[in-house]
Enzyme design. Structure first.
Site, PDB file in Angstrom:
ATOM      1  N   LEU A 261       8.078  18.497  -4.568  1.00 24.62           N
ATOM      2  CA  LEU A 261       7.166  18.101  -3.495  1.00 24.62           C
ATOM      3  C   LEU A 261       6.982  19.228  -2.480  1.00 24.62           C
ATOM      4  O   LEU A 261       5.898  19.410  -1.927  1.00 24.62           O
ATOM      5  CB  LEU A 261       7.663  16.830  -2.801  1.00 24.62           C
ATOM      6  N   ARG A 265       3.356  20.602  -1.610  1.00 29.07           N
ATOM      7  CA  ARG A 265       2.816  20.677  -0.244  1.00 29.07           C
ATOM      8  C   ARG A 265       2.228  22.053   0.033  1.00 29.07           C
ATOM      9  O   ARG A 265       1.174  22.181   0.649  1.00 29.07           O
ATOM     10  CB  ARG A 265       3.942  20.430   0.757  1.00 29.07           C
ATOM     11  N   PHE A 403      -0.885  11.830   0.157  1.00 29.64           N
ATOM     12  CA  PHE A 403       0.017  12.221  -0.958  1.00 29.64           C
ATOM     13  C   PHE A 403       0.803  13.501  -0.667  1.00 29.64           C
ATOM     14  O   PHE A 403       0.637  14.113   0.355  1.00 29.64           O
ATOM     15  CB  PHE A 403      -0.676  12.219  -2.322  1.00 29.64           C
ATOM     16  N   GLU A 404       1.721  13.794  -1.576  1.00 29.74           N
ATOM     17  CA  GLU A 404       2.694  14.890  -1.394  1.00 29.74           C
ATOM     18  C   GLU A 404       3.553  14.653  -0.147  1.00 29.74           C
ATOM     19  O   GLU A 404       3.934  15.592   0.549  1.00 29.74           O
ATOM     20  CB  GLU A 404       1.999  16.266  -1.284  1.00 29.74           C
ATOM     21  N   GLY A 405       3.864  13.403   0.136  1.00 34.34           N
ATOM     22  CA  GLY A 405       4.608  13.062   1.361  1.00 34.34           C
ATOM     23  C   GLY A 405       3.608  12.825   2.474  1.00 34.34           C
ATOM     24  O   GLY A 405       2.826  13.727   2.798  1.00 34.34           O
TER      25      GLY A 405
END
Lengths: 593, 249
Positions: A261, A265, A403-405
């Site tokens: 992740l 990011r 998304f991606e955290g």
């Protein structure tokens, strides 16, 4: 270029950086530019003519276009040559990601495949797994997906309920569970699936092939945007996964998930630049065609303001993206000297920059949302029509904050990582803050003097002092800072403004020192406006934070006075500066500054 | 069979053209340079032929007349699929000068087919191809829109008044190519880009040659005027305006 210094994540909060030690986009070499050009030509000829059809959910077409990108070698940019790739450095990977980022849903599918669908196996897999899977993923023969999220496990990823039980003969793990929001789910050949073995607390990671018995792929979700990207649920019903397909060690899955992740990011931070530049171009094209009140709307100050602000944010974000990308390359080269495995060296270098990647994910996704929002506004009523590309850009942008955290999780990560690294001794944030506290009344007397860059860098050093003081006061006031998410948000916003603005200032200074660039006066305009804005934002966030936890007015006075003094910057004629920036874009009729 | 593709380094076709030095020189600051589109299509066709029929084309060479800065364009040509390159180290002063330099650089290389674009996107002179054929004493075919080779038999299609003509051409010959030679320029693949840095790029000194033209000054075309529209019934008014205002009839 001077030999680059090895940077520590978050150290910018106290350290001064020499502009000679940062990489800037003006330094891309011929080969990097040629790779970018290839990505651009591919998007223009093979993807852009199909944007509409892809958005209608034509999965066969999406798969076909993805395969074509594989044939051109684009899926192998990050992969070493012994696994069928081209072993490019991180700066080049990010440049390719930037260009691909302009391709709406294709970009999401491509990035999911090349990033989270491929790299867990590349970075954590063993030689056999890499030869069996990575070679096919790098060529596009196989398309990949990444299966972490579950109905009950989103941001809290380790709480997933998917299980893997070792079979009696010890040859297989029997996988049962359900995953959701799986990008490329509808057509992927391979999946990286996270599950808990027996009653483990921590996840493990597995490679699963989509055509194995018991793998059931759900219908595509109906989404707000990125409609061309396949997003499905996937069910695992007694799926027999050979033990050879466990990635890394048992219980290493959560670490793999988080590291990947981090990488995702960073790449998202690059993707949004391409999408934003494209939105600027669409918007200025329209402003240069649309007439109202007898003149082109590009001639109106309100439109120029929007165009200039779009450009300022893209240019500033871009400065930070390539700065950290080179820092990663330097660290990666260093790790490769001591690591046995180049894959692990690569992912450890990327995930080292936890503060920066969270900053760039949040700032970048919010930058793009701003750009597409104002892009729609410049288009007026037409911006709301599905006939115009900006409408797609507007819808597709929104997912980047999720998304991606989520950006909420990432804001917390910025602050928590920065404090964690300081406590670890990577940089002396608290010592610096202590020194500042000892002479806090003197801070009100600090002056901004000297030449152009000296003044800018002094202002930025003042921002660092403000943030250090606020973090120190914050950590002194609360035993558990995790409970104070609002204040963490205040601090995260300040840190983001600092990193982005400092990266921009270093870039502009380096351009002036080393490049003969006709656009330099415009770059200085961008810096003037951005720095002025950053001072206002930091002032607001710092005072808001202090007011939230300082009990008495008496406690606050010295700190509040210091914050006000350190964020007091000279007035700038931002109107004229923005007009000059906009006029350049209007003349070029595209994002070119 | 050996093919030579002549390439020219030209400003990107979206460049905002500006002049300097009292309108006597083109302002190159901030300009992005690319392979001349016709030359890129010629090269694409040559590479297509080489890839389609193994053994038919032994070698594709590209040649350009330009300064060191034009090597980025040359390496792109190598990335697309040329095997080697020649750069004549001189500024391309005019068509006669460029043709003379190429002729001198390649006269002993015995190429079977030489391809030049019908014109370059900067000066649009349409002169180098014809001059080069004359200097090398080669047959030339102009306005070529298709090129095919099978064994040693080469056929080309060229545009003629009112249609096209397909002819068989004996090698060696020079083809001046235009639209249709290839559908889209070939995008350099990652492997091609990686290989480009290892392919030979020979730099040769310019030969003595004169220039036959010089530039007096540049002028921007006049901005397009506003467009007037008439109903189908308004023919009288149209005739009146064409006669009295536009003074065209």
């Amino acid at each position: 270029m001077n030999k680059m210094q090895k940077e520590k994540s978050g150290a910018f909060i106290v350290n001064e950086t020499d502009s000679n030690d940062v990489f800037i986009p003006e330094e891309f070499n011929e080969e990097q530019l040629m790779i970018a050009d290839t990505c651009r030509s591919f998007i223009d000829t093979e993807v852009a003519p199909h944007f509409e059809q892809i958005d209608k959910g034509d999965r066969a077409l999406m798969r076909d276009v993805l395969k074509k990108s594989g044939e051109l070698g684009l899926m192998g940019v990050s992969i070493p040559d012994n696994y069928g790739g081209f072993g490019q450095d991180f700066v080049t990977q990010m440049l390719a990601a930037e260009v691909i980022g302009s391709a709406y849903s294709f970009s999401v599918a491509f990035m999911a495949h090349t990033g989270i669908g491929t790299l867990p196996i590349m970075y954590y897999g063993n030689e056999d797994q890499r030869q069996r899977y990575v070679t096919k993923l790098a060529s596009g023969e196989c398309l990949g997906a990444y299966c972490l999220t579950e109905p009950g496990a989103g941001s809290d990823a380790n709480s997933g309920k998917t299980t893997a039980v070792l079979s009696e003969d010890g040859k297989h793990y029997i996988l049962n569970g359900q995953k959701m929001w799986i990008t490329n789910g509808g057509f992927c050949d391979t999946q990286v699936v996270f599950a808990k073995i027996d009653k483990d607390r921590i996840l493990s990671a597995f490679i699963v092939e989509s055509d194995w018995e018991g793998v059931e792929i759900g219908q595509d979700e109906h989404k707000l945007g990125i409609k061309g990207s396949s997003t499905t649920q996937i069910y695992y019903n007694d799926v027999k996964v050979p033990v050879e397909n466990l990635i890394g060690k048992r219980g290493e899955g959560f670490r793999i998930a988080l590291s990947i992740l981090h990488m995702g990011r960073m790449k998202l931070g690059a993707n949004v630049i391409g999408a934003a530049k494209s939105a600027v171009t669409l918007s200025v094209n329209y402003a240069n065609e649309r007439k109202q009140f007898g003149t082109l709307i590009a001639n109106f100050g309100a439109i120029k303001y929007k165009l200039a602000e779009m450009v300022i944010r893209v240019f500033a974000h871009e400065s930070a993206i390539y700065r950290v990308s080179k820092d990663i390359d330097v660290l990666m080269d260093d790790y490769k000297k001591t690591y046995e495995d180049a894959g692990r060296a690569a992912i450890d270098a990327i995930s080292h920059f936890a503060v920066e990647d969270a900053i760039l994910k949040v700032y970048g996704s919010e930058m793009l949302d701003y750009v597409v929002d104002e892009g729609v506004q410049i288009h007026g009523g037409m911006g709301y029509s599905a006939e115009m590309g900006i409408e797609r850009g507007y819808r597709d942008s929104r997912i980047n904050r999720i998304f991606e955290g989520t950006n909420e999780i990432n804001r917390l990560l910025i602050v928590e990582s920065m404090i964690k690294f300081a406590k670890k001794g990577n940089y002396d944030l608290f010592g610096e803050a202590e020194k500042l506290n000892e002479s806090i009344n003197d801070l009100c007397e600090m002056k901004i003097e000297g030449g152009y860059y000296e003044q800018k860098m002094t202002t930025i050093s003042h921002f660092k002092k403000v943030i250090a003081l606020v973090i120190k006061a914050f950590t002194n006031s609360f035993k558990s800072i995790a409970q104070e998410q609002e204040i963490q948000n205040n601090i995260a916003n300040m840190i983001m403004e600092l990193y982005i603005t400092e990266s921009l200032a270093l870039r502009v200074k380096k351009i002036e020192d080393t490049h003969n660039n006709a656009s330099l006066p415009l770059y200085k305009d961008i810096l003037d406006v951005k720095l002025y804005d950053a001072a206002r934002i930091i002032n607001k966030e710092a005072l808001e934070a202090i007011a939230s936890f300082s009990e008495t007015a008496e406690d606050r006075i010295p700190l509040v006075n210091a914050i006000k003094a350190l964020t007091d910057v000279p007035l700038v004629n931002v109107k004229d500066a923005r007009r000059r920036i906009a006029d350049k874009i209007i003349e070029e009729n595209r994002y070119k500054i | 069979m050996k093919i030579l593709v002549c390439i020219s380094d030209v400003p990107d076709t979206t460049t905002k053209v500006k002049f300097k030095d009292d309108n006597t020189a083109f302002e190159t600051a901030g300009v992005q340079w690319v392979i001349n589109p016709w030359d890129e299509l010629s090269l694409t066709r040559a590479v297509e032929m080489k890839e389609k029929t193994p053994g038919l084309i032994d070698n594709i060479t590209v040649v350009t007349v330009g300064p060191k800065e034009s090597e980025a364009t040359i390496r792109k040509a190598l990335a697309i699929g040329a095997d080697n390159a020649i750069r004549v180290d001189a500024l391309p002063k005019d068509a006669f000068y460029v043709a003379s330099q190429i002729a001198e650089a390649v006269k002993n290389e015995n190429f079977d087919i030489i391809l030049t674009g019908i014109d370059s996107a900067d000066y649009n002179g349409s002169a180098v191809g014809g001059m080069l054929a004359e200097m090398l004493d080669l047959t030339s075919v102009s306005s070529v829109s298709s090129l095919n080779a099978e064994n040693s038999k080469v056929t080309v299609t060229r545009e003629i008044e009112g249609g096209t003509e397909t002819i068989e051409a004996a090698t060696p010959f020079l083809a001046i190519v235009q639209k249709g030679i290839a559908i889209e320029p070939k995008i350099p693949a990652m492997r091609g880009i990686m290989m480009a840095r290892t392919k030979p790029l020979k730099v040769v000194e310019p030969a003595d040659s004169e220039t036959l033209t010089h530039i007096e000054k540049f002028e921007m075309p006049q901005a397009k005027g506003a467009c007037k529209k008439f109903d189908a019934e308004g023919v009288d008014e149209l005739v009146n305006l064409l006669h009295n205002e536009a003074k065209m009839i």
